[in-house]
Design an enzyme around this catalytic site. Structure first.
Site, PDB file in Angstrom:
ATOM      1  CE  LYS A 275     -55.114  21.922 -13.973  1.00 19.78           C
ATOM      2  NZ  LYS A 275     -54.134  20.993 -14.499  1.00 19.78           N
TER       3      LYS A 275
ATOM      4  CB  SER B 181     -55.759  17.813 -12.256  1.00 21.07           C
ATOM      5  OG  SER B 181     -55.472  18.325 -13.533  1.00 21.07           O
TER       6      SER B 181
END
Length: 225
Positions: free
Chosen positions: A184, A146
């Site tokens: 993230k 991701s």
């Protein structure tokens, strides 16, 4: 220290790589900096390479990699990559320092759906001393893709500076509800924390600010081939 033209060129290369995934051509750099000839761009590129901010990959057209950014550009941080394993270093690549520091690898971290936090040391990894500043550091193995558009691939080892605060746009290890850890980009929006992926196939996850705690900030990564 960088000159204004060197800084402007580095900023332009970074923006184009963030947008297109490839560096600009020399003609595009010349036009962006309003120079009369490409020879000026060659001199600026050489200066940035000599100062360790970029490197050119041999035998590949338009192959420029940003190795590090000055503090004034770090809000759009792209991690320094140390390449290891069996792949030969390109002719113009920066050498990995002989003075290395051993860091504990604390398990695997999800760059995708959050996974259970792991606090047990699995092994150690050698990290170039220049990648480590003050404070405590540790390493994690990345699982998932991701964050691939930020240059972080499945199987990479990320180097994390342990801290409990972060600025908007920092790539962090975030602990969600005390039990799930994920890698993230962090955005603060009032009382909401957004954990953003760097891959359009993954959605941004939103949490209350009391549901997320920062465990550290990304300062570099190690890639083995």
């Amino acid at each position: 220290m960088l000159t204004r033209k060197q800084l402007d060129l580095l900023r332009f290369i970074q923006k184009r790589m963030d947008r297109d995934g490839v560096p600009p051509s020399f003609d595009e750099m010349k036009d962006a900096l309003d120079l009369r000839s490409k020879s000026g761009i060659h001199r600026l590129i050489t200066a940035l390479e000599e100062r360790g901010f970029i490197r050119r990959l041999a035998h590949r057209a338009r192959a420029i990699e940003i190795v590090k950014l000055p503090e004034s550009l770090e809000s759009g941080f792209s991690p320094r990559v140390v390449e290891g394993g069996q792949k030969p270093q390109p002719r113009n690549a920066m050498p990995v320092e002989s003075s290395a520091i051993e860091l504990p690898v604390m398990g695997r971290i999800a760059a995708g759906t959050p996974i259970e936090a792991i606090e047990q040391v699995s092994h150690n990894v050698a990290v170039p001393g220049s990648m480590i500043g003050g404070g405590k550091h540790y390493a994690l193995e990345v699982k998932g893709d991701s964050m691939i558009d930020a240059g972080i691939n499945n199987g990479d080892i990320v180097v994390i500076k342990e801290q409990d605060t972060a600025d908007n746009g920092d790539i962090v290890v975030a602990l969600v509800e005390g039990q799930e850890a994920t890698l993230k980009r962090l955005r603060k929006r009032g009382g909401t924390i957004a954990l953003e992926a760097a891959n359009p196939a993954f959605e941004t996850r939103l949490y209350r600010d009391d549901q997320v705690s920062v465990q550290g900030k990304l300062v570099g990564l190690i890639r083995t081939y």
